[in-house]
Design a protein around this motif. Structure first.
Motif, PDB file in Angstrom:
ATOM      1  N   THR A 371      71.794 -58.783  16.695  1.00 16.32           N
ATOM      2  CA  THR A 371      72.680 -59.347  17.704  1.00 16.32           C
ATOM      3  C   THR A 371      73.690 -60.302  17.084  1.00 16.32           C
ATOM      4  O   THR A 371      74.900 -60.198  17.328  1.00 16.32           O
ATOM      5  N   GLY A 372      73.224 -61.236  16.272  1.00 16.00           N
ATOM      6  CA  GLY A 372      74.113 -62.258  15.712  1.00 16.00           C
ATOM      7  C   GLY A 372      75.162 -61.705  14.780  1.00 16.00           C
ATOM      8  O   GLY A 372      76.354 -62.035  14.895  1.00 16.00           O
ATOM      9  N   ALA A 373      74.742 -60.850  13.837  1.00 13.08           N
ATOM     10  CA  ALA A 373      75.697 -60.306  12.876  1.00 13.08           C
ATOM     11  C   ALA A 373      76.732 -59.423  13.569  1.00 13.08           C
ATOM     12  O   ALA A 373      77.933 -59.503  13.289  1.00 13.08           O
ATOM     13  N   ALA A 374      76.281 -58.574  14.494  1.00 12.84           N
ATOM     14  CA  ALA A 374      77.208 -57.686  15.187  1.00 12.84           C
ATOM     15  C   ALA A 374      78.164 -58.467  16.078  1.00 12.84           C
ATOM     16  O   ALA A 374      79.357 -58.130  16.175  1.00 12.84           O
ATOM     17  N   LEU A 375      77.681 -59.510  16.717  1.00 11.31           N
ATOM     18  CA  LEU A 375      78.534 -60.288  17.610  1.00 11.31           C
ATOM     19  C   LEU A 375      79.630 -61.004  16.824  1.00 11.31           C
ATOM     20  O   LEU A 375      80.807 -60.983  17.221  1.00 11.31           O
ATOM     21  N   GLY A 376      79.277 -61.627  15.710  1.00 12.23           N
ATOM     22  CA  GLY A 376      80.285 -62.286  14.889  1.00 12.23           C
ATOM     23  C   GLY A 376      81.311 -61.306  14.347  1.00 12.23           C
ATOM     24  O   GLY A 376      82.522 -61.564  14.373  1.00 12.23           O
ATOM     25  N   TYR A 377      80.838 -60.155  13.888  1.00  9.11           N
ATOM     26  CA  TYR A 377      81.724 -59.137  13.319  1.00  9.11           C
ATOM     27  C   TYR A 377      82.695 -58.603  14.364  1.00  9.11           C
ATOM     28  O   TYR A 377      83.889 -58.426  14.093  1.00  9.11           O
ATOM     29  N   ASN A 378      82.222 -58.352  15.562  1.00  4.42           N
ATOM     30  CA  ASN A 378      83.068 -57.731  16.584  1.00  4.42           C
ATOM     31  C   ASN A 378      83.927 -58.729  17.347  1.00  4.42           C
ATOM     32  O   ASN A 378      85.002 -58.358  17.841  1.00  4.42           O
ATOM     33  N   LEU A 379      83.513 -59.993  17.432  1.00  3.93           N
ATOM     34  CA  LEU A 379      84.408 -61.011  17.963  1.00  3.93           C
ATOM     35  C   LEU A 379      85.616 -61.179  17.050  1.00  3.93           C
ATOM     36  O   LEU A 379      86.739 -61.425  17.509  1.00  3.93           O
ATOM     37  N   ALA A 380      85.403 -61.019  15.762  1.00  4.71           N
ATOM     38  CA  ALA A 380      86.522 -61.069  14.814  1.00  4.71           C
ATOM     39  C   ALA A 380      87.530 -59.970  15.118  1.00  4.71           C
ATOM     40  O   ALA A 380      88.742 -60.144  14.929  1.00  4.71           O
ATOM     41  N   GLY A 381      87.033 -58.814  15.585  1.00  4.78           N
ATOM     42  CA  GLY A 381      87.930 -57.722  15.940  1.00  4.78           C
ATOM     43  C   GLY A 381      88.846 -58.082  17.096  1.00  4.78           C
ATOM     44  O   GLY A 381      90.011 -57.677  17.128  1.00  4.78           O
ATOM     45  N   VAL A 382      88.323 -58.874  18.044  1.00  2.11           N
ATOM     46  CA  VAL A 382      89.165 -59.321  19.155  1.00  2.11           C
ATOM     47  C   VAL A 382      90.246 -60.266  18.635  1.00  2.11           C
ATOM     48  O   VAL A 382      91.432 -60.140  18.979  1.00  2.11           O
TER      49      VAL A 382
END
Length: 450
Positions: A371-382
């Motif tokens: 959850t944490g790694a994916a959330l940080g990675y994909n918030l960066a995409g926004v």
């Protein structure tokens, strides 16, 4: 209860086979994602927003493109807890299936002339679903590789899923390039652009076969055997790791911004404003991305040798230095110079992004890592990917060189540099060996620094 956990057992299946499966999956999913970006730059504006001016149509098409980035963190919130509660492997299957089906469906959406306002609405919904699936893909793919890999070479093996985006981009744009070169402009706008979306169905089927053979990671198996999975991973991440998520998102934002400035905005700008042939510009971008993909494992290996954080800092500084030369070289409209500009930007980008698939999992403890790694990675995409084509198109509408684009990318790079400066190093060292820790603890000790 004791289990036979020899190193050899923990690393089966072979790292080469596991890395290949992760790479293939990310390549297929990013193919789905990128083919939409290329279509948005080339044809979606006039087909789905014909009542708009050319500039407004392009901005509207990039707006639907941005929706996929906005939904990616939501995909992390959906699939991340699934990975933390039930395993990394189910995430790989579900996310690939969702993204593949949504991509194929895009190829069947009638244009505005046929069904009116329903056309862009359907496009928006399907793009949202694409992003939702991709938001779960990255976390599952890199965690399976990172949690199987030996500590000393975790950066190298985890770097292979990061080659997937380059391959996906080349597949998507290679198909577009071939169709552009062989079809008339009318044929391409009528049906040719749809072919890459239909092809996503075959790729998704192949990916599902590959991923069905992947075994669960040893770290999650041990976590499950102890019954120590997080009961509510998302709530735990938001409550206890929010600062880490925001710092990783801010740090990675510049990578997204640079990549999509090169692969999406420059494609629209070069064809519409500079009059460069579509096939010429696609060829320059694809050549630069091919070099990028070939050098990704090397950059990942350097992360094992010199550290994750130093590579990220160097990448940010290189981006700051190169953004104004990138715009100047693009503005020439000369293929060799445009290629040089793209290559310099993408090599700066991969210096940092090659190591993130080891860095982010090492920053989070195992019970909330997906959850944490994916959330940080994909918030960066926004922050970086969703806004960049829109902002870049908006600030480059004058007659002169689009220096505003270079200034924007430089500002994002400085923001990311500050975020990485606040993050810890996580690379395994002799006095901090990975093997001495329980599998339910973080991969490394970096968690304590934030």
């Amino acid at each position: 209860m004791q289990h036979d956990r020899s190193p050899q057992h923990d690393r089966s299946p072979s790292m080469a086979r596991l890395a290949a499966a992760s790479l293939a999956g990310t390549a297929i999913e990013f193919y789905d994602f990128f083919v939409y970006g290329t279509a948005a730059a080339l044809v979606l504006g006039p087909l789905f927003f014909p009542t708009f001016s050319p500039l407004a149509g392009t901005l509207a098409a990039f707006g639907t493109f941005a929706v996929g980035f906005v939904s990616r963190p939501l995909g992390s919130m959906l699939f991340g807890p699934l990975g933390d509660r039930h395993g990394r492997r189910p995430v790989l299957i579900a996310s690939l299936l969702l993204t593949g089906l949504a991509t194929v469906a895009v190829g069947f959406v009638p244009a505005y002339d046929s069904i009116g306002i329903a056309a862009p609405v359907l496009l928006l919904v399907l793009r949202f679903l694409q992003g939702l699936g991709l938001g779960g893909e990255w976390g599952g793919a890199v965690l399976l590789t990172a949690e199987h890999a030996p500590a000393a070479r975790r950066g190298l093996w985890s770097g292979f899923p990061q080659v997937g985006p380059s391959i996906g981009f080349l597949l998507a744009n290679g198909t577009m390039l071939a169709l552009s070169a062989t079809l008339s402009d009318g044929e391409f706008r009528s049906w040719g652009w749809r072919v890459p979306f239909w092809g996503a169905g075959l790729l998704a089927g192949a990916g599902l076969l590959l991923r069905a053979q992947v075994t669960e990671s040893p770290q999650f198996r041990e976590l499950a055997e102890r019954g120590e999975q997080a009961a509510a991973p998302l709530a735990e991440v938001v409550r206890g790791h929010w600062r880490l998520v925001l710092l990783t998102a801010g740090g990675l934002a510049v990578g997204y911004a640079v990549f999509y400035a090169v692969t999406t905005w420059s494609l629209a700008y070069g064809t519409e404003r500079l009059g460069v042939a579509r096939t010429t510009l696609l060829g320059c971008i694809m050549a630069a991305v091919a070099v990028l993909g070939a050098l990704t494992p090397l950059a990942a290996h350097l992360g094992d040798r010199f550290g994750r954080r130093p590579m990220c800092l160097v990448g940010c500084v290189a981006i700051v230095v190169w953004m104004f030369p990138l715009v100047a070289l693009l503005r020439t409209g000369e293929p060799p110079l445009m290629f040089l500009g793209f290559l310099g930007a993408l090599l700066s980008f991969i210096t940092m992004f090659a190591v993130t698939s080891a860095y982010l999992p090492e920053l989070f403890e195992a019970r909330v890592r997906c959850t944490g790694a994916a959330l940080g990675y994909n918030l960066a995409g926004v922050l970086g990917g969703a806004l960049t084509p829109i902002v870049a198109t908006a600030v480059s509408h004058g007659d002169g060189p689009p220096w505003g684009v270079a200034a924007y990318l430089t500002a994002v790079a400085l923001l990311s540099l500050g975020c990485f400066a606040l993050l810890p190093e996580t690379r395994p060292t002799a006095d901090r060996p990975d093997g001495g820790r329980s599998a339910v603890r973080p991969l490394e000790a970096g968690e304590a620094a934030v």
